[in-house]
Motif scaffolding. Structure first.
Motif, short mmCIF file in Angstrom:
data_model
loop_
_atom_site.label_atom_id
_atom_site.label_comp_id
_atom_site.label_asym_id
_atom_site.label_seq_id
_atom_site.Cartn_x
_atom_site.Cartn_y
_atom_site.Cartn_z
N GLN A 1 0.83 -1.20 0.00
CA GLN A 1 0.00 0.00 0.00
C GLN A 1 0.87 1.25 0.00
OE1 GLN A 1 -2.52 -0.36 3.42
NE2 GLN A 1 -3.85 -1.91 2.49
N LEU A 2 1.90 1.25 0.82
CA LEU A 2 2.80 2.39 0.90
C LEU A 2 3.53 2.61 -0.41
CD1 LEU A 2 3.81 4.51 2.96
CD2 LEU A 2 5.67 2.93 3.52
N ALA A 3 4.06 1.52 -1.00
CA ALA A 3 4.81 1.63 -2.26
C ALA A 3 3.89 2.03 -3.41
CB ALA A 3 5.50 0.30 -2.56
N ALA A 4 2.70 1.44 -3.49
CA ALA A 4 1.78 1.74 -4.59
C ALA A 4 1.30 3.18 -4.53
CB ALA A 4 0.59 0.79 -4.56
N THR A 5 0.93 3.64 -3.35
CA THR A 5 0.47 5.03 -3.21
C THR A 5 1.58 6.00 -3.58
OG1 THR A 5 -1.00 4.35 -1.41
CG2 THR A 5 -0.54 6.70 -1.62
N THR A 6 2.79 5.71 -3.11
CA THR A 6 3.93 6.57 -3.42
C THR A 6 4.19 6.65 -4.92
OG1 THR A 6 4.97 6.06 -1.29
CG2 THR A 6 6.39 6.93 -3.02
N MET A 7 4.18 5.50 -5.60
CA MET A 7 4.50 5.48 -7.02
C MET A 7 3.39 6.14 -7.85
SD MET A 7 7.47 4.63 -7.51
CE MET A 7 7.25 4.87 -9.27
N ILE A 8 2.14 5.98 -7.47
CA ILE A 8 1.05 6.63 -8.21
C ILE A 8 1.22 8.15 -8.14
CG2 ILE A 8 -1.43 7.09 -8.20
CD1 ILE A 8 -1.84 4.18 -7.33
N LEU A 9 1.48 8.66 -6.94
CA LEU A 9 1.68 10.10 -6.79
C LEU A 9 2.93 10.57 -7.53
CD1 LEU A 9 0.82 10.51 -2.98
CD2 LEU A 9 -0.60 11.13 -4.95
N ALA A 10 4.00 9.77 -7.47
CA ALA A 10 5.24 10.14 -8.15
C ALA A 10 5.07 10.18 -9.66
CB ALA A 10 6.37 9.18 -7.76
N VAL A 11 4.39 9.17 -10.21
CA VAL A 11 4.19 9.10 -11.66
C VAL A 11 3.32 10.26 -12.15
CG1 VAL A 11 3.11 7.77 -13.51
CG2 VAL A 11 4.59 6.63 -11.85
N VAL A 12 2.20 10.49 -11.47
CA VAL A 12 1.30 11.58 -11.88
C VAL A 12 2.01 12.92 -11.80
CG1 VAL A 12 -0.82 12.81 -11.31
CG2 VAL A 12 -0.79 10.31 -11.25
N GLY A 13 2.69 13.17 -10.68
CA GLY A 13 3.40 14.43 -10.54
C GLY A 13 4.52 14.59 -11.54
N ALA A 14 5.26 13.52 -11.80
CA ALA A 14 6.38 13.59 -12.74
C ALA A 14 5.90 13.81 -14.17
CB ALA A 14 7.21 12.31 -12.65
N VAL A 15 4.79 13.18 -14.54
CA VAL A 15 4.26 13.38 -15.90
C VAL A 15 3.85 14.83 -16.10
CG1 VAL A 15 2.31 12.84 -17.42
CG2 VAL A 15 3.56 11.01 -16.27
N VAL A 16 3.19 15.40 -15.10
CA VAL A 16 2.75 16.80 -15.22
C VAL A 16 3.95 17.74 -15.28
CG1 VAL A 16 1.51 18.66 -14.06
CG2 VAL A 16 0.54 16.35 -14.09
N SER B 1 -5.33 9.37 8.37
CA SER B 1 -4.64 9.78 7.15
C SER B 1 -3.37 10.57 7.44
CB SER B 1 -5.58 10.61 6.28
OG SER B 1 -6.05 11.75 7.01
N ALA B 2 -3.32 11.25 8.58
CA ALA B 2 -2.12 12.04 8.90
C ALA B 2 -0.90 11.17 9.08
CB ALA B 2 -2.37 12.86 10.18
N ALA B 3 -1.09 9.91 9.51
CA ALA B 3 0.05 9.01 9.71
C ALA B 3 0.69 8.60 8.40
CB ALA B 3 -0.41 7.77 10.48
N TRP B 4 0.00 8.78 7.28
CA TRP B 4 0.54 8.41 5.98
C TRP B 4 1.44 9.50 5.38
CZ3 TRP B 4 -1.01 4.09 2.72
CH2 TRP B 4 -1.86 3.19 3.37
#
Length: 308
Positions: free
Chosen positions: A99-114, A169-172
């Motif tokens: 969950q931690l890795a998938a959430t991180t990579m989704i945010l990283a990919v979306v942000g990097a593409v933009v 959610s703050a712990a994430w």
């Protein structure tokens, strides 16, 4: 495709065996479990009985062979500390890491593409220079330093975020932010480089000459062709997140596979450590297969080589 998968499975079998053997041997260099699990007043007979009962008195090669044969029968042993099934403990902890890795990579990919596409659309502009500098800085920052600084500033000094745990959610925020910085920086560089090449390609000029809008040119033509190298790098970074979340999970008390490995090493819980490493190694193997398949689907030249 089946031939390709068979080749990949065979080529990955040897590293997998080496990893399992290495962990098996190195784990036993961490010390005698009897000194940890028996009281200081334990007699020599009690220590010998503990060693014999858990099979630690036999030669290492015999222990390893027993371990391999048991794994072949899906018997991964029991935890010395809790008595629970070792594989069950590893599988229970692994979803938190995924969950931690998938959430991180989704945010990283979306942000990097933009950000990467924006910088590539205006090369050598102020926006491009700011994006390039920021991404290079982000790619160079070590995770453990970001984690420690994040705890010090946002948890201890400001009190905005919790220091550990998974409640709310703050712990994430701190774990994801710590893991996100480096992949984001690397992917911005990759996406920008690939998009600069794609936007200057002949097919983009043809699309523009036919009256295609800029949004369609960037997203429908350039980004599609720039996705293949970005996908490969994103896959490698995902593998790195799964494999390298040990430090972040330990600092933030995240109940994932990395923290379980560290706890097992400190507690000399060999069976749990071996099960955790085996789960991680198999996951990395499967991720590499998916990366190769995805790259083949995006690049016709690679696809033809895979299918032959």
């Amino acid at each position: 495709m089946l031939t390709f998968l068979r080749r990949r499975a065979v080529s990955s079998a040897i590293p997998l065996i080496v990893v399992v053997l290495g962990v098996f041997l190195l784990a036993r260099l961490s010390g005698d479990p009897a000194k940890l699990y028996l009281p200081l007043s334990a007699t020599a007979e009690m220590r010998e009985e503990f060693t014999v009962r858990n099979g630690f008195d036999r030669p290492l090669l015999v222990q390893f062979w027993d371990y391999v044969t048991n794994v072949a029968q899906l018997d991964f042993g029991q935890s010395l500390r809790t008595g629970q099934d070792a594989m069950g403990m590893a599988l229970q902890a692994f979803p938190a890491t995924l969950q931690l890795a998938a959430t991180t990579m989704i945010l990283a990919v979306v942000g990097a593409v933009v950000v990467g596409s924006w910088a590539a659309y205006r090369p050598n502009s102020l926006a491009d220079r700011v994006a390039s500098f920021t991404s290079m800085a982000a790619a160079s920052v070590p995770d453990f330093w970001v984690a420690i600084m994040g705890v010090l500033v946002f948890a201890v000094t400001l009190g905005w975020l919790p220091t550990s745990g998974v409640q709310g959610s703050a712990a994430w925020v701190l774990p994801i932010a710590t893991l996100l910085i480096r992949p984001f920086g690397v992917l911005v560089q990759v996406v920008r480089g690939a998009m600069v090449s794609a936007l200057s390609a002949p097919y983009v000029k043809v699309a523009r000459s036919k009256g295609a809008g800029e949004l369609r040119v960037v997203l429908g033509h350039a980004l599609r062709n720039a996705a293949a190298p970005a996908l490969t790098v994103a896959g490698d970074l995902t593998v790195g997140l799964v494999n390298g979340a040990v430090v972040v999970e330990t600092i933030f008390g995240w109940p994932g596979i990395g923290k379980l490995m560290i706890d097992s090493i400190l507690q000399r819980d060999f069976a749990v450590l071996q099960a955790a490493v085996l789960v991680t190694a198999l996951t990395i193997f499967l991720l590499n297969i998916l990366i190769d398949i995805g790259y083949a689907l995006l690049d016709a030249r690679v696809r033809e080589g895979v299918l032959t």
